[in-house]
Scaffold this active site. Structure first.
Site, PDB file in Angstrom:
ATOM      1  N   ARG A  71      -5.971  -9.206  21.362  1.00  0.00           N
ATOM      2  CA  ARG A  71      -6.158  -7.754  21.569  1.00  0.00           C
ATOM      3  C   ARG A  71      -5.217  -6.894  20.718  1.00  0.00           C
ATOM      4  NH1 ARG A  71      -6.271  -9.437  27.125  1.00  0.00           N
ATOM      5  NH2 ARG A  71      -8.437  -9.788  27.733  1.00  0.00           N
ATOM      6  N   LYS A  93      -8.512   1.435   8.060  1.00  0.00           N
ATOM      7  CA  LYS A  93      -9.908   1.023   8.241  1.00  0.00           C
ATOM      8  C   LYS A  93      -9.972  -0.478   7.989  1.00  0.00           C
ATOM      9  CE  LYS A  93     -12.851   4.986   7.269  1.00  0.00           C
ATOM     10  NZ  LYS A  93     -13.864   5.540   6.348  1.00  0.00           N
ATOM     11  N   GLU A 105     -12.070   4.331  -7.658  1.00  0.00           N
ATOM     12  CA  GLU A 105     -11.518   5.001  -6.472  1.00  0.00           C
ATOM     13  C   GLU A 105     -10.454   6.032  -6.891  1.00  0.00           C
ATOM     14  OE1 GLU A 105     -12.888   4.589  -3.533  1.00  0.00           O
ATOM     15  OE2 GLU A 105     -13.414   2.491  -3.167  1.00  0.00           O
ATOM     16  N   LYS A 139      -4.293  10.193   0.262  1.00  0.00           N
ATOM     17  CA  LYS A 139      -4.930   9.500   1.391  1.00  0.00           C
ATOM     18  C   LYS A 139      -4.087   9.651   2.654  1.00  0.00           C
ATOM     19  CE  LYS A 139      -7.583   5.649   2.945  1.00  0.00           C
ATOM     20  NZ  LYS A 139      -8.325   4.454   2.642  1.00  0.00           N
ATOM     21  N   GLU A 163     -11.839   9.690  11.247  1.00  0.00           N
ATOM     22  CA  GLU A 163     -12.988  10.240  10.513  1.00  0.00           C
ATOM     23  C   GLU A 163     -13.920  11.080  11.394  1.00  0.00           C
ATOM     24  OE1 GLU A 163     -14.464   7.751   7.251  1.00  0.00           O
ATOM     25  OE2 GLU A 163     -16.456   8.490   7.708  1.00  0.00           O
ATOM     26  N   ARG A 169     -11.846  13.103   6.645  1.00  0.00           N
ATOM     27  CA  ARG A 169     -11.666  11.746   6.094  1.00  0.00           C
ATOM     28  C   ARG A 169     -12.953  11.251   5.427  1.00  0.00           C
ATOM     29  NH1 ARG A 169      -8.481   6.388   8.345  1.00  0.00           N
ATOM     30  NH2 ARG A 169      -9.021   5.122   6.526  1.00  0.00           N
ATOM     31  N   ASN A 177     -15.380   9.114   1.231  1.00  0.00           N
ATOM     32  CA  ASN A 177     -16.630   8.382   1.041  1.00  0.00           C
ATOM     33  C   ASN A 177     -17.450   8.910  -0.125  1.00  0.00           C
ATOM     34  OD1 ASN A 177     -17.838   6.223   2.818  1.00  0.00           O
ATOM     35  ND2 ASN A 177     -16.601   7.403   4.259  1.00  0.00           N
ATOM     36  N   HIS A 180     -19.918   6.713  -1.866  1.00  0.00           N
ATOM     37  CA  HIS A 180     -20.003   5.455  -1.129  1.00  0.00           C
ATOM     38  C   HIS A 180     -21.352   5.244  -0.433  1.00  0.00           C
ATOM     39  CE1 HIS A 180     -15.793   5.247  -2.043  1.00  0.00           C
ATOM     40  NE2 HIS A 180     -15.588   4.182  -1.308  1.00  0.00           N
ATOM     41  N   HIS A 188     -22.727   1.835  -1.248  1.00  0.00           N
ATOM     42  CA  HIS A 188     -22.963   0.779  -0.250  1.00  0.00           C
ATOM     43  C   HIS A 188     -24.419   0.312  -0.295  1.00  0.00           C
ATOM     44  CE1 HIS A 188     -19.281   2.050   2.406  1.00  0.00           C
ATOM     45  NE2 HIS A 188     -18.929   1.378   1.331  1.00  0.00           N
ATOM     46  N   HIS A 227     -17.425  -3.502  -5.545  1.00  0.00           N
ATOM     47  CA  HIS A 227     -17.423  -2.272  -4.753  1.00  0.00           C
ATOM     48  C   HIS A 227     -17.130  -1.050  -5.644  1.00  0.00           C
ATOM     49  CE1 HIS A 227     -16.764   0.440  -1.397  1.00  0.00           C
ATOM     50  NE2 HIS A 227     -15.570   0.738  -1.871  1.00  0.00           N
TER      51      HIS A 227
HETATM   52  P1  NAD Z   1     -11.287  -7.991  -3.848  1.00  0.00           P
HETATM   53  O1  NAD Z   1     -10.430  -8.006  -2.670  1.00  0.00           O
HETATM   54  O2  NAD Z   1     -12.519  -8.816  -3.836  1.00  0.00           O
HETATM   55  O3  NAD Z   1     -10.412  -8.392  -5.103  1.00  0.00           O
HETATM   56  C1  NAD Z   1     -11.012  -8.450  -6.366  1.00  0.00           C
HETATM   57  C2  NAD Z   1     -10.835  -9.811  -7.053  1.00  0.00           C
HETATM   58  O4  NAD Z   1      -9.553  -9.869  -7.661  1.00  0.00           O
HETATM   59  C3  NAD Z   1     -10.921 -11.018  -6.143  1.00  0.00           C
HETATM   60  O5  NAD Z   1     -11.520 -12.072  -6.839  1.00  0.00           O
HETATM   61  C4  NAD Z   1      -9.461 -11.336  -5.879  1.00  0.00           C
HETATM   62  O6  NAD Z   1      -9.236 -12.675  -5.505  1.00  0.00           O
HETATM   63  C5  NAD Z   1      -8.838 -11.027  -7.205  1.00  0.00           C
HETATM   64  N1  NAD Z   1      -7.438 -10.634  -7.193  1.00  0.00           N
HETATM   65  C6  NAD Z   1      -6.813  -9.866  -6.276  1.00  0.00           C
HETATM   66  N2  NAD Z   1      -5.572  -9.574  -6.686  1.00  0.00           N
HETATM   67  C7  NAD Z   1      -5.422 -10.190  -7.886  1.00  0.00           C
HETATM   68  C8  NAD Z   1      -4.365 -10.250  -8.819  1.00  0.00           C
HETATM   69  N3  NAD Z   1      -3.235  -9.562  -8.632  1.00  0.00           N
HETATM   70  N4  NAD Z   1      -4.532 -10.974  -9.935  1.00  0.00           N
HETATM   71  C9  NAD Z   1      -5.710 -11.625 -10.165  1.00  0.00           C
HETATM   72  N5  NAD Z   1      -6.754 -11.590  -9.340  1.00  0.00           N
HETATM   73  C10 NAD Z   1      -6.604 -10.875  -8.203  1.00  0.00           C
HETATM   74  O7  NAD Z   1     -11.771  -6.506  -4.214  1.00  0.00           O
HETATM   75  P2  NAD Z   1     -11.050  -5.076  -4.133  1.00  0.00           P
HETATM   76  O8  NAD Z   1     -11.682  -4.263  -5.173  1.00  0.00           O
HETATM   77  O9  NAD Z   1      -9.592  -5.192  -4.090  1.00  0.00           O
HETATM   78  O10 NAD Z   1     -11.515  -4.544  -2.700  1.00  0.00           O
HETATM   79  C11 NAD Z   1     -12.856  -4.269  -2.420  1.00  0.00           C
HETATM   80  C12 NAD Z   1     -13.041  -4.244  -0.920  1.00  0.00           C
HETATM   81  O11 NAD Z   1     -12.249  -3.199  -0.369  1.00  0.00           O
HETATM   82  C13 NAD Z   1     -14.468  -3.996  -0.477  1.00  0.00           C
HETATM   83  O12 NAD Z   1     -14.815  -4.921   0.513  1.00  0.00           O
HETATM   84  C14 NAD Z   1     -14.420  -2.596   0.095  1.00  0.00           C
HETATM   85  O13 NAD Z   1     -15.367  -2.405   1.117  1.00  0.00           O
HETATM   86  C15 NAD Z   1     -13.021  -2.517   0.604  1.00  0.00           C
HETATM   87  N6  NAD Z   1     -12.498  -1.148   0.749  1.00  0.00           N
HETATM   88  C16 NAD Z   1     -11.920  -0.816   1.918  1.00  0.00           C
HETATM   89  C17 NAD Z   1     -11.370   0.437   2.076  1.00  0.00           C
HETATM   90  C18 NAD Z   1     -10.661   0.781   3.347  1.00  0.00           C
HETATM   91  O14 NAD Z   1     -10.314   1.944   3.546  1.00  0.00           O
HETATM   92  N7  NAD Z   1     -10.400  -0.165   4.215  1.00  0.00           N
HETATM   93  C19 NAD Z   1     -11.402   1.359   1.024  1.00  0.00           C
HETATM   94  C20 NAD Z   1     -11.998   0.978  -0.171  1.00  0.00           C
HETATM   95  C21 NAD Z   1     -12.552  -0.283  -0.302  1.00  0.00           C
HETATM   96  N1  GLY Z   2     -11.949   4.455   1.915  1.00  0.00           N
HETATM   97  C1  GLY Z   2     -12.393   5.400   2.893  1.00  0.00           C
HETATM   98  C2  GLY Z   2     -11.412   5.658   3.979  1.00  0.00           C
HETATM   99  O1  GLY Z   2     -10.378   5.045   4.077  1.00  0.00           O
HETATM  100  O2  GLY Z   2     -11.662   6.496   4.784  1.00  0.00           O
END
Ligand code: NAD
Ligand code: GLY
Length: 359
Positions: free
Chosen positions: A120, A142, A184, A226, A236, A240, A244, A247, A251, A264
């Site tokens: 939890r 998030k 982003e 942010k 949100e 917030r 998006n 997005h 998405h 992404h």
């Molecule tokens: P990812 O986590 O898939 O990383 C991208 C690639 O780079 C992967 O293959 C990873 O293993 C590799 N990698 C990571 N760090 C590395 C490094 N330092 N050196 C070499 N390789 C490395 O992708 P991302 O772009 O970081 O994240 C995308 C995700 O984030 C999506 O799922 C998206 O929905 C999410 N997201 C969430 C929020 C939020 O607010 N929570 C906001 C934006 C995006």
């Molecule tokens: N990436 C969108 C949010 O954090 O609200």
């Protein structure tokens, strides 16, 4: 090292941004850590950075174990979440064991969701290693996994204890991933800061060549924007949603193409162009501003046109969006570059006008 505070109503925490921070993670994070920690990362990142982090934590007597997950957006799902729970149970993790997410947004989102639900609620720390995760996903709480029918559909708002962004980890990032993160970064300028957008236009080629001082400025600026938004609207209810921008379209691209086919950030880049076209169709933005966005997005080596699929499929995907309220779709549109708004769309004709040139 620069520090920012995220004053989210549910929990306040620091973001540490700088070079060579991973090797000092033990001393920097000690005040935010419990005695026992699980480092959760993936098969790509483990050989690069796990050892440095383990050594840094051991130097502060933190008792650590590791969980190594498969790499990729397609693994951001129930099965992989369960692998985390298996690892936590097998290693007798307690409610006060800290989950440390070492990786990009996929690792950060799934580990955050595991932390929100394990016993939890266990504490967690974000150590983002991609540009995208340093400027966006590691901040704001998030957490989520994907559902086959919709992106990030199952999740929780759950804030970390701290975020540590080591800019040096970006040096091993593939160039396609650096570009994805830049989508982003550009988003922040377009949604709320036209001066930052101009700064990006001036510095985009140096940023793409990984000028560390400029990258540090960009990461700090995005995290500050942010943090300000999350402090005002953690869950949100209003502004917030500006984060998006692009997005809803993005998405839809990710779900339609299959998770991981378009990154992404790539989907968000093409999605921002469509958000500009929608804003034009609504009579709010002029075509010159869309061209300005296209030019900047292209300089970040990102796509500016979406993949081709039927208008009905666009609508079906976008009706699953989390901003849909009482069945009405809501989009982030732009009044001008640097000023976003949330717009209800009841008549899909305006969407058709925006998307038709790309069908
Ligand atoms: P990812 O986590 O898939 O990383 C991208 C690639 O780079 C992967 O293959 C990873 O293993 C590799 N990698 C990571 N760090 C590395 C490094 N330092 N050196 C070499 N390789 C490395 O992708 P991302 O772009 O970081 O994240 C995308 C995700 O984030 C999506 O799922 C998206 O929905 C999410 N997201 C969430 C929020 C939020 O607010 N929570 C906001 C934006 C995006
Ligand atoms: N990436 C969108 C949010 O954090 O609200």
């Amino acid at each position: 090292m620069r520090t920012l505070n995220v004053a989210a109503p549910s929990h306040q925490y620091p973001i540490f941004i700088g070079e060579n921070l991973l090797s000092q993670a033990g001393s920097i994070l000690k005040p935010y850590l419990t005695k026992k920690a699980a480092i959760i990362t993936n098969e790509t990142i483990a050989p690069l950075y796990l050892n440095t982090l383990q050594t840094a934590l051991a130097s502060e007597d933190i008792d650590c174990f590791n969980i190594i997950l498969p790499d990729g957006e397609q693994y951001k799902n129930w099965e992989t979440l369960n692998l985390i729970f298996d690892g936590l149970m097998e290693n007798r993790a307690e409610r006060k064991t800290t989950l440390i997410a070492l990786g990009g947004g996929v690792i950060g989102d799934i580990v955050g969701f595991a932390a929100a639900t394990y016993q939890r609620g266990a504490p967690f720390i974000q150590i983002p290693t991609t540009l995208l995760s340093q400027v966006d996903s590691s901040v704001g709480g998030k957490t989520a996994i994907n559902h086959p029918l919709g992106k990030n559909m199952i999740g929780a708002f759950y804030q970390p204890q701290a975020v540590l962004a080591d800019l040096n980890t970006l040096s091993t990032l593939p160039s396609r991933e650096l570009s994805a993160g830049m989508a982003e970064v550009i988003k922040y300028g377009a949604l709320g800061d036209s001066a930052f957008l101009s700064w990006l236009e001036q510095n985009i080629s140096e940023l793409m060549q990984q000028n560390k001082a400029l990258l540090a400025d960009a990461v700090y600026h995005c995290c500050k924007m942010k943090a300000d938004i999350v402090a005002q609207d953690e869950t949100e209810q209003g502004i917030r949603a500006w984060l998006n921008l692009g997005h809803t379209f993005g998405h839809a691209i990710e779900a339609e193409m299959g998770y991981g086919v378009w990154l992404h950030g790539e989907a968000v880049a093409a999605g921002m162009v469509l958000a500009c076209r929608l804003s034009e169709a609504l009579g709010r933005l002029n075509a010159n501003d869309t061209d300005r966005m296209i030019s900047l997005i292209q300089k970040a080596n990102l796509p500016t046109t979406p993949p081709k699929f039927a208008f009905e499929k666009w609508i079906a995907h976008m009706q699953h969006d989390k901003k849909v309220s009482s069945g009405v779709m809501r989009f982030i549109a732009l009044n001008r570059l640097g000023e976003a708004n949330i717009t209800e769309i009841t008549d899909t004709a305006v969407l058709k006008q925006a998307i038709t040139p790309y069908l």
